[in-house]
Write a protein that holds these residues in place. Sequence first.
Motif, PDB file in Angstrom:
ATOM      1  N   MET A   1       0.851  -1.179   0.000  1.00  0.00           N
ATOM      2  CA  MET A   1       0.000   0.000   0.000  1.00  0.00           C
ATOM      3  C   MET A   1       0.902   1.249   0.000  1.00  0.00           C
ATOM      4  N   THR A   2       0.566   2.159  -0.845  1.00  0.00           N
ATOM      5  CA  THR A   2       1.282   3.427  -0.901  1.00  0.00           C
ATOM      6  C   THR A   2       0.614   4.434   0.023  1.00  0.00           C
ATOM      7  N   THR A   3       1.411   5.078   0.829  1.00  0.00           N
ATOM      8  CA  THR A   3       0.930   6.147   1.699  1.00  0.00           C
ATOM      9  C   THR A   3       1.287   7.480   1.057  1.00  0.00           C
ATOM     10  N   ALA A   4       0.311   8.369   1.032  1.00  0.00           N
ATOM     11  CA  ALA A   4       0.550   9.728   0.530  1.00  0.00           C
ATOM     12  C   ALA A   4       0.518  10.701   1.702  1.00  0.00           C
ATOM     13  N   ILE A   5       1.548  11.489   1.815  1.00  0.00           N
ATOM     14  CA  ILE A   5       1.575  12.567   2.801  1.00  0.00           C
ATOM     15  C   ILE A   5       1.431  13.858   2.022  1.00  0.00           C
ATOM     16  N   MET A   6       0.366  14.596   2.337  1.00  0.00           N
ATOM     17  CA  MET A   6       0.041  15.802   1.587  1.00  0.00           C
ATOM     18  C   MET A   6       0.126  17.018   2.493  1.00  0.00           C
ATOM     19  N   GLY A   7       1.024  17.914   2.187  1.00  0.00           N
ATOM     20  CA  GLY A   7       1.113  19.183   2.887  1.00  0.00           C
ATOM     21  C   GLY A   7       0.163  20.168   2.234  1.00  0.00           C
ATOM     22  N   ILE A   8      -0.789  20.654   3.026  1.00  0.00           N
ATOM     23  CA  ILE A   8      -1.801  21.589   2.520  1.00  0.00           C
ATOM     24  C   ILE A   8      -1.351  22.999   2.879  1.00  0.00           C
ATOM     25  N   GLY A   9      -1.567  23.930   1.983  1.00  0.00           N
ATOM     26  CA  GLY A   9      -1.231  25.311   2.297  1.00  0.00           C
ATOM     27  C   GLY A   9      -0.867  26.099   1.068  1.00  0.00           C
ATOM     28  N   SER A  10       0.150  26.887   1.230  1.00  0.00           N
ATOM     29  CA  SER A  10       0.626  27.718   0.127  1.00  0.00           C
ATOM     30  C   SER A  10       2.096  28.040   0.410  1.00  0.00           C
ATOM     31  N   PRO A  11       2.775  28.604  -0.557  1.00  0.00           N
ATOM     32  CA  PRO A  11       4.181  28.942  -0.311  1.00  0.00           C
ATOM     33  C   PRO A  11       4.359  30.238   0.465  1.00  0.00           C
ATOM     34  N   PHE A  12       3.301  30.781   1.027  1.00  0.00           N
ATOM     35  CA  PHE A  12       3.369  32.084   1.669  1.00  0.00           C
ATOM     36  C   PHE A  12       3.016  32.041   3.153  1.00  0.00           C
ATOM     37  N   GLY A  13       3.722  32.800   3.950  1.00  0.00           N
ATOM     38  CA  GLY A  13       3.382  33.045   5.352  1.00  0.00           C
ATOM     39  C   GLY A  13       3.206  31.791   6.182  1.00  0.00           C
ATOM     40  N   LYS A  14       2.332  31.923   7.198  1.00  0.00           N
ATOM     41  CA  LYS A  14       2.095  30.830   8.120  1.00  0.00           C
ATOM     42  C   LYS A  14       1.457  29.628   7.440  1.00  0.00           C
ATOM     43  N   ASP A  15       0.801  29.885   6.333  1.00  0.00           N
ATOM     44  CA  ASP A  15       0.076  28.834   5.635  1.00  0.00           C
ATOM     45  C   ASP A  15       1.008  27.810   4.989  1.00  0.00           C
ATOM     46  N   GLN A  16       2.307  28.039   5.028  1.00  0.00           N
ATOM     47  CA  GLN A  16       3.227  27.095   4.409  1.00  0.00           C
ATOM     48  C   GLN A  16       3.695  26.010   5.378  1.00  0.00           C
ATOM     49  N   ALA A  17       3.128  25.960   6.579  1.00  0.00           N
ATOM     50  CA  ALA A  17       3.577  24.973   7.572  1.00  0.00           C
ATOM     51  C   ALA A  17       3.429  23.540   7.063  1.00  0.00           C
ATOM     52  N   GLY A  18       2.343  23.244   6.359  1.00  0.00           N
ATOM     53  CA  GLY A  18       2.162  21.902   5.805  1.00  0.00           C
ATOM     54  C   GLY A  18       3.215  21.578   4.763  1.00  0.00           C
ATOM     55  N   TRP A  19       3.545  22.563   3.963  1.00  0.00           N
ATOM     56  CA  TRP A  19       4.597  22.374   2.953  1.00  0.00           C
ATOM     57  C   TRP A  19       5.951  22.178   3.628  1.00  0.00           C
ATOM     58  N   ASP A  20       6.213  22.954   4.671  1.00  0.00           N
ATOM     59  CA  ASP A  20       7.478  22.824   5.391  1.00  0.00           C
ATOM     60  C   ASP A  20       7.626  21.415   5.977  1.00  0.00           C
ATOM     61  N   ALA A  21       6.519  20.880   6.497  1.00  0.00           N
ATOM     62  CA  ALA A  21       6.549  19.527   7.060  1.00  0.00           C
ATOM     63  C   ALA A  21       6.925  18.507   5.983  1.00  0.00           C
ATOM     64  N   VAL A  22       6.337  18.650   4.806  1.00  0.00           N
ATOM     65  CA  VAL A  22       6.668  17.742   3.704  1.00  0.00           C
ATOM     66  C   VAL A  22       8.132  17.901   3.293  1.00  0.00           C
ATOM     67  N   ASP A  23       8.600  19.130   3.254  1.00  0.00           N
ATOM     68  CA  ASP A  23      10.011  19.357   2.907  1.00  0.00           C
ATOM     69  C   ASP A  23      10.933  18.692   3.927  1.00  0.00           C
ATOM     70  N   GLN A  24      10.572  18.787   5.209  1.00  0.00           N
ATOM     71  CA  GLN A  24      11.392  18.158   6.250  1.00  0.00           C
ATOM     72  C   GLN A  24      11.386  16.641   6.100  1.00  0.00           C
TER      73      GLN A  24
END
Length: 126
Positions: free
Chosen positions: A1-24
Amino acid sequence: MTTAIMGIGSPFGKDQAGWDAVDQLAQQAWAQAAIEHGTLVLHKLDRPGMGLLEHLQRYAHVILVDAVIAPHYAPGMIIPLQREELALWEAPASSHGFGVAEALAMGDALGMLPERLEIWGVVVAD
């Protein structure tokens, strides 16, 4: 089974926390190995709105990571969220339009949610 981890947000401001988590995660050796073996995929979704459902349908196990404002928790904490209470959590101000809670409610009504769905909030400062 493939697991998908999806960071929700945008590349701007506080809303990028989900993206930052995926980058980490992408920097972790275990994640790189899982990606190479095809058991893990990482996505960064820019304010997907109802388009989130299209992404969710592709996988049986999805972990969503999004920024939340939670005054009782310290910024930077990662907290599990229940889908039923998601609407009670405040997301950072954004132009999402339809938020994650609304998209998941629609997906639930249409039977479009993955078999396993986990939601994690990254606490950001108000």
